[in-house]
Motif scaffolding. Sequence first.
Motif, PDB file in Angstrom:
ATOM      1  N   LYS A   7      -7.708  -6.598   8.521  1.00 28.74           N
ATOM      2  CA  LYS A   7      -7.158  -6.379   7.192  1.00 28.74           C
ATOM      3  C   LYS A   7      -7.963  -7.184   6.178  1.00 28.74           C
ATOM      4  O   LYS A   7      -8.532  -8.215   6.494  1.00 28.74           O
ATOM      5  N   ARG A   8      -7.968  -6.704   4.921  1.00 29.25           N
ATOM      6  CA  ARG A   8      -8.926  -7.232   3.954  1.00 29.25           C
ATOM      7  C   ARG A   8      -8.275  -7.902   2.749  1.00 29.25           C
ATOM      8  O   ARG A   8      -7.129  -7.621   2.389  1.00 29.25           O
ATOM      9  N   ASP A  47      -0.660  -1.958   2.634  1.00 31.64           N
ATOM     10  CA  ASP A  47       0.347  -2.475   1.711  1.00 31.64           C
ATOM     11  C   ASP A  47      -0.316  -3.521   0.820  1.00 31.64           C
ATOM     12  O   ASP A  47      -0.088  -4.718   0.976  1.00 31.64           O
ATOM     13  N   PRO A  48      -1.141  -3.105  -0.137  1.00 30.42           N
ATOM     14  CA  PRO A  48      -1.883  -4.069  -0.949  1.00 30.42           C
ATOM     15  C   PRO A  48      -1.013  -4.734  -2.019  1.00 30.42           C
ATOM     16  O   PRO A  48      -0.078  -4.116  -2.548  1.00 30.42           O
ATOM     17  N   VAL A  49      -1.350  -5.985  -2.310  1.00 34.61           N
ATOM     18  CA  VAL A  49      -0.693  -6.721  -3.383  1.00 34.61           C
ATOM     19  C   VAL A  49      -1.771  -7.376  -4.244  1.00 34.61           C
ATOM     20  O   VAL A  49      -2.921  -7.531  -3.818  1.00 34.61           O
ATOM     21  N   LEU A  50      -1.377  -7.780  -5.440  1.00 36.65           N
ATOM     22  CA  LEU A  50      -2.252  -8.537  -6.322  1.00 36.65           C
ATOM     23  C   LEU A  50      -1.746  -9.975  -6.361  1.00 36.65           C
ATOM     24  O   LEU A  50      -0.535 -10.205  -6.463  1.00 36.65           O
ATOM     25  N   VAL A  51      -2.656 -10.937  -6.262  1.00 41.31           N
ATOM     26  CA  VAL A  51      -2.281 -12.351  -6.253  1.00 41.31           C
ATOM     27  C   VAL A  51      -3.052 -13.083  -7.338  1.00 41.31           C
ATOM     28  O   VAL A  51      -4.274 -12.966  -7.429  1.00 41.31           O
ATOM     29  N   ALA A  67      -5.205  -7.888  -1.954  1.00 40.30           N
ATOM     30  CA  ALA A  67      -5.091  -8.318  -0.562  1.00 40.30           C
ATOM     31  C   ALA A  67      -4.054  -7.499   0.179  1.00 40.30           C
ATOM     32  O   ALA A  67      -3.064  -7.045  -0.404  1.00 40.30           O
ATOM     33  N   GLU A  68      -4.315  -7.316   1.458  1.00 41.95           N
ATOM     34  CA  GLU A  68      -3.271  -6.779   2.327  1.00 41.95           C
ATOM     35  C   GLU A  68      -2.112  -7.776   2.361  1.00 41.95           C
ATOM     36  O   GLU A  68      -2.315  -8.978   2.546  1.00 41.95           O
ATOM     37  N   ARG A  69      -0.928  -7.276   2.154  1.00 43.32           N
ATOM     38  CA  ARG A  69       0.244  -8.163   2.026  1.00 43.32           C
ATOM     39  C   ARG A  69       0.418  -9.071   3.229  1.00 43.32           C
ATOM     40  O   ARG A  69       0.813 -10.241   3.083  1.00 43.32           O
TER      41      ARG A  69
END
Length: 467
Positions: free
Chosen positions: A385-386, A417-421, A458-460
């Motif tokens: 995962k990336r 399940d991408p998120v922004l951090v 990022a992948e959650r």
Amino acid sequence: MTTKIVFPLKRLGAVAPRNAAEIEDSNWFLGCETLDRDYADFDQYKEYLCPLGIKYLRFQGGWAKTEKEQGVYDWRWLDHIIEESVGRGLKPWLQTGYGNPVYPGAGGENLGAGMPLSETGLAAYERWVGKMAARYADKVFDWEVWNEPNFGDNKVNTPEITADFNIRTARIIKEIQPGARISALALGHIDIDYVERFFQYLHGHDACGLFHNVTYHDYSYNPDGNKLAVYKMRQIVEKYAPGLILRQGENGAPSEGNAGGALADYNWSELSQAKWDVRRMLENLGNDIQCSVFSIAEMQYTGNGPVQKKNAKGLLKTDAGNKVTGCKLAYYAVQNVTAVFDNTLERIKDASYTHSLAEGDGNRYWISTDRSIAVYGYRHRETKKRVYTIWKDDAIPGDDCEMTFLDFAFAGGGFEDPVLVDMITGSVYEIPAAQWSREGTIDRFRRIPVYDAPVLIAERSLIPIAR
């Protein structure tokens, strides 16, 4: 600092800090310098070390503090620091400096005061190094030779003198501790000619193998602004000592203007300091450079050294008596970095991506050729995962947090399940389905907010989230 960082996305929570004990290994080191001159107090900040999530701590050996009378060694102050650190599961990185004025020609005890050059001074220095290496041989495995040999009074030394000094120091340590990991050079600022001549001397004396890594310090106002100098330095190191690890051994920014030390003449704030530290950490990681953050706490510089003011580069605030009075924004921002980026991730070399201005974005200046962004990619060693790091990298970090909205396409992303951090606040945001799609092996993200501090796509599952 009242500036609010606003993302037009649903907040899911925040990055959960990880204690150093929870992290097997990572790219990070932490500056705990100047204890040998009492500019800081280890006992005042020791409880803040493990929660920061960094395992390696840089200390100075403090010859003048240990041997105040010729032949009489009082190790109690350093014993306490080493034992406390090791007892907490942390790993000291111990530097063999500074000099000692109780011997003629043995150098000075402050930054830039000059290394031992006389026969008497060198002999006394070698005795001290040998005793220190033997005393801590079962606790300290990382060492560094003299700090910033091309700075201050050390400028009278040639690169060849410095190289010879590094060799004689490393041989003493290796004789006692064959497996020691020794840092060479600790260059005060990147001087390409100095580096070339230093490594020519090491190579000519078949001594490159004594060292595990080479360290340099580079305080540039834009933390991304030293890439060319570092690239040139890396080329020289690879020519003479292929495989030697590159380590930025000391770097940080103040949290206020007109403070002591490097980068003082700029109107810094806690926000711009946090941006600087996180950008430098992740720029180093993206270019395979180990990184030491300077420093854990503010230092009250006194005495005869070249700096006579408080050095405000600490992640912790301190008063005139070195008592910790609170955490700065940078402390929490560094926690965010250490919680995510450890040795479970590997860099994706030559990560394939494209970006463009989002349709309808009002910040049209972004198209101009004098603007740029930094993008680096990583994947989990097992799950693959990336995570991608993104920030505007063309200027000194500022106090504004103006967002530019960009579209990105990543090849082989494989997101589920991408998120922004946001790495400054640690806030984790949902990326709505309308802003993310996949076309074959390409993941496309639309209207991603970007500013002059790192954000992650990022992948959650790769982000430890506290709600």
